[in-house]
Design an enzyme around this catalytic site. Structure first.
Site, short mmCIF file in Angstrom:
data_model
loop_
_atom_site.label_atom_id
_atom_site.label_comp_id
_atom_site.label_asym_id
_atom_site.label_seq_id
_atom_site.Cartn_x
_atom_site.Cartn_y
_atom_site.Cartn_z
N LYS A 175 38.47 39.34 42.40
CA LYS A 175 39.05 39.15 43.60
C LYS A 175 38.41 38.28 44.64
O LYS A 175 37.01 38.31 44.62
CB LYS A 175 39.11 40.65 44.04
CG LYS A 175 39.90 41.54 43.23
CD LYS A 175 40.12 42.86 43.80
CE LYS A 175 38.68 43.64 43.99
NZ LYS A 175 38.86 45.29 44.47
N THR A 208 41.44 44.50 56.72
CA THR A 208 41.57 44.46 55.35
C THR A 208 41.07 45.67 54.63
O THR A 208 40.43 45.66 53.62
CB THR A 208 40.78 43.11 54.93
OG1 THR A 208 39.51 43.36 55.44
CG2 THR A 208 41.37 42.06 55.29
N GLY A 210 40.90 48.73 52.52
CA GLY A 210 41.65 49.10 51.48
C GLY A 210 42.31 48.16 50.56
O GLY A 210 43.23 48.27 49.61
N THR A 211 42.00 46.74 50.64
CA THR A 211 42.72 45.83 49.95
C THR A 211 42.50 45.82 48.71
O THR A 211 43.35 45.74 47.85
CB THR A 211 42.47 44.41 50.47
OG1 THR A 211 40.76 44.44 50.81
CG2 THR A 211 42.96 44.03 51.91
N GLY A 212 41.24 45.86 48.30
CA GLY A 212 40.75 45.91 46.95
C GLY A 212 41.42 47.17 46.12
O GLY A 212 42.29 47.30 45.02
N CYS A 213 41.71 48.48 46.74
CA CYS A 213 42.21 49.50 46.26
C CYS A 213 43.96 49.37 45.91
O CYS A 213 44.20 49.64 44.81
CB CYS A 213 42.12 50.80 47.10
SG CYS A 213 40.58 51.31 47.46
#
Ligand SMILES: Nc1ncnc2c1ncn2[C@@H]1O[C@H](COP(=O)(O)OP(=O)(O)O)[C@@H](O)[C@H]1O
Ligand SMILES: Cc1ncc(COP(=O)(O)O)c(N)n1
Length: 265
Positions: A175, A208, A210-213
């Site tokens: 990512k 941003t 929680g973007t990865g989750c």
């Protein structure tokens, strides 16, 4: 099955923006029935993590067994796994239930800098879970921790992806949110042979959390519905771009993304 089911094995974020809360909201928006096995409860808001309360291994195992016995999932996502004991338990369960569509989001640090994975557990994640992963979705700092090299340029990311594939990950998504590539955010998918880059306009925002989750949960939901990894990542990219673009502007710190934006467009 008419409706797909997905299981998230992750931590609870009381602020609702990350963890199982982000996962279940994302599954729901993508038409997948979401189930959850909690690894830890965190007292969290947009300003940071104010407490981490791990579940017992018995509680984690019983949650996973209860779902597996009656509601077997088509895909599984792991998020915050806290320590090596939990990682070993999850690896044992994945093998016991022969789950082969597992998306590992190697959560290590929250946006506010608080640790969500004990230092000693990184080795366990590499040794125990990577060989069982269908997809692994590290951000740039997580990729660096997993392969032990600087991961910034696209060439770095390609090398890191190859190393993670050699360690057992069947697909690798590096990512690019933490990247410095100007006004673009480039996510890189490696399937063991080919690289695919997913580009988007970088949105200038602090919201941003929680973007990865959310991104990894969207990949999981699409895989649960039978999509290819490449198609799943493509949808997840559109999902997260809308979720950030139509920010809710909640909280004084890193606010959550908007999980219903993708379906509102
Ligand atoms: N400012 C941004 N603008 C557009 N997309 C973003 C932005 N920040 C993150 N993303 C998207 O969200 C995904 C996850 O964000 P990232 O920061 O890389 O992971 P994490 O949230 O796990 O640290 C990225 O791959 C990218 O697609
Ligand atoms: C319980 C929990 N799990 C994961 C994250 C990571 O969130 P992010 O996606 O912003 O890195 C978090 N902050 N809290």
């Amino acid at each position: 099955m008419k409706y797909a089911r997905a299981l998230t094995i992750a931590g609870s974020d009381s602020g609702g923006g990350a963890g199982i809360q982000a996962d279940l909201k994302t599954f729901q928006e993508l038409g997948v029935f979401g189930m959850s096995a909690l690894t830890a409860v965190t007292a969290q808001n947009t300003l940071g993590v104010h407490g981490v309360y791990p579940m017992s291994l018995e509680a984690l195992e019983n949650q996973i067994d209860a779902v597996a016995a009656d509601l077997p999932p088509a895909a599984i996502k792991t998020g915050m796994l806290f320590n090596s004991d939990m990682i070993e338990l999850v690896a044992r369960k994945v093998k016991e239930y022969d789950w082969n569509q597992v998306v590992i989001d190697p959560v290590m640090v929250a946006k506010g800098g608080q640790s969500l994975l004990q230092e000693e557990a990184v080795e366990a994640l590499i040794e125990q879970l990577l060989p069982l992963s269908y997809v692994i979705t590290p951000n740039l700092p997580e990729a660096e921790a997993l392969v032990g090299m600087s991961v910034q340029t696209i060439e770095d990311r390609k090398l890191a992806a190859k190393k993670l594939h050699q360690k057992g990950a069947r697909h690798v998504v590096i990512k690019g949110g933490h990247g410095k590539e100007g006004d673009q955010v480039i996510d890189l998918l490696f399937d063991g042979e080919n690289f695919t880059e997913f580009e988007s306009q970088r949105i200038q925002t602090k919201h941003t959390h929680g973007t990865g989750c959310t991104y990894a949960a969207a990949i999981t939901a699409e895989i649960a519905k039978g999509k290819s990894v490449k198609d799943a990542v493509n949808t997840a990219k559109q999902f997260i771009q809308a979720a950030i673009e139509h920010t809710l502007e909640f909280g004084e710190g890193h606010g959550p993304t908007n999980h219903w934006a993708y379906n509102e467009k």
